[in-house]
Design an enzyme around this catalytic site. Structure first.
Site, PDB file in Angstrom:
ATOM      1  N   ARG A 134      -3.512 -10.197   5.122  1.00  0.00           N
ATOM      2  CA  ARG A 134      -4.084 -10.207   3.763  1.00  0.00           C
ATOM      3  C   ARG A 134      -3.031  -9.630   2.816  1.00  0.00           C
ATOM      4  O   ARG A 134      -2.668  -8.453   2.934  1.00  0.00           O
ATOM      5  CB  ARG A 134      -5.374  -9.382   3.723  1.00  0.00           C
ATOM      6  CG  ARG A 134      -6.076  -9.376   2.372  1.00  0.00           C
ATOM      7  CD  ARG A 134      -7.361  -8.562   2.429  1.00  0.00           C
ATOM      8  NE  ARG A 134      -8.050  -8.555   1.150  1.00  0.00           N
ATOM      9  CZ  ARG A 134      -7.826  -7.675   0.172  1.00  0.00           C
ATOM     10  NH1 ARG A 134      -6.921  -6.717   0.346  1.00  0.00           N
ATOM     11  NH2 ARG A 134      -8.506  -7.748  -0.961  1.00  0.00           N
TER      12      ARG A 134
ATOM     13  N   LYS B 148       0.818  -1.212   0.000  1.00  0.00           N
ATOM     14  CA  LYS B 148       0.000   0.000   0.000  1.00  0.00           C
ATOM     15  C   LYS B 148       0.853   1.264   0.000  1.00  0.00           C
ATOM     16  O   LYS B 148       2.055   1.238   0.254  1.00  0.00           O
ATOM     17  CB  LYS B 148      -0.966  -0.012   1.198  1.00  0.00           C
ATOM     18  CG  LYS B 148      -2.115  -0.991   1.003  1.00  0.00           C
ATOM     19  CD  LYS B 148      -3.161  -0.877   2.088  1.00  0.00           C
ATOM     20  CE  LYS B 148      -4.366  -1.766   1.764  1.00  0.00           C
ATOM     21  NZ  LYS B 148      -5.401  -1.709   2.822  1.00  0.00           N
TER      22      LYS B 148
END
Length: 276
Positions: free
Chosen positions: A255, A221
């Site tokens: 995740r 991210k």
């Protein structure tokens, strides 16, 4: 600490890894890479071989300012692929990444074991009732607004206090519907600035007070690649670093896009925890 997935009790005392399968053309890192059934099945096989416990399938990109996708198109993207994965890997535990109750319903009917909702029911008020009827574990993430508006809603008086209050309300609502297996996701990158993401990571252990397993998704991210002044493509090492911190602060599910490296994080973390 267990969750019931298709009648199988999954013990989260040892953290687990969830592999991401994006069936979208516009996801921030791997959008458009999985373009047909063969490529998807190859990716799923690799993730399972590398040690993934869960495979998270999504057909709606939730990156900031992502374009709107109709419910019909989302269903067309995910249901045929879910059926193919279930046929090819009948023992795989699949998760559906959706905020729509009908997508969740059709996905579970097609073989999915977990529903992963970025809005915790806020974007579809039928979601919690549907989850209760389906009797599947429910991942509730913290977010404000929608994927299109969330980055304009990063104002908090007290970040951690407000997120924990949000979850206390969502948990109470879920329990009122009779949902038993709940997982919380703090929502890194969703309605949070880069600085807020790191504040959240720094205080992640406070989520222990919810007494629920926690899923963490920081894989590649912007909090990583912007801090390192690089791109998502080169953010694997940073992802591994933050995944390790998340494990040490209580994460039970990672995740990720890169399963092998995340599984290695878990193995090393587990070794650390048995050292007296």
């Amino acid at each position: 600490m267990t969750i019931n997935c298709n009648g199988q009790l999954i013990d989260l005392t040892t953290p687990k890894v969830m592999g991401i399968v994006n069936l979208t053309p516009n996801s921030f890192y791997d959008g458009g890479k999985l373009t047909d059934e063969k490529s998807v099945l190859f990716q799923v096989e690799k993730m399972l071989t590398d040690g993934a416990t869960f495979i998270d399938v999504g057909g709606y990109s939730s990156k900031p300012k992502a374009e709107f996708v109709s419910e019909e198109e989302e269903l067309q993207r995910v249901i045929p692929i879910i059926k193919s994965i279930v046929k090819e890997f009948p023992n795989a535990l699949l998760s559906i990444d959706t905020f729509r109750s009908q997508v969740a319903k059709h996905s579970v009917e097609s073989g999915v074991a977990i529903v992963n909702d970025i809005s915790a029911g806020s974007l579809d008020y039928n979601m919690m009732q549907t989850i209760a009827q389906l009797r599947v574990p429910y991942v509730m993430m913290h977010m404000k607004g929608t994927p299109q508006t969330m980055q304009t809603q990063t104002q908090y008086d007290d970040l951690l206090k407000e997120i924990l209050f949000y979850f206390s309300e969502k948990i109470a609502l879920a329990r009122s519907f009779g949902i038993s297996d709940l997982i919380v996701d703090p929502g890194f990158g969703f309605a949070k600035t880069l600085e807020q993401n790191f504040e959240l990571l720094n205080k992640l252990q406070l989520f222990d007070m919810l007494n629920l397993p926690m899923l963490v998704g920081v894989s590649r991210k912007s909090m990583i690649y912007k801090t390192l002044e690089t791109e998502a493509e080169f953010a694997l090492n940073g992802t591994t670093s933050l995944n390790t911190i998340a494990l040490m602060k209580g994460a039970k599910i990672l995740r990720v896009h890169d399963v092998k490296e995340a599984v290695e994080c878990v193995k090393l973390y587990q070794k650390l925890t048995v050292v007296k």
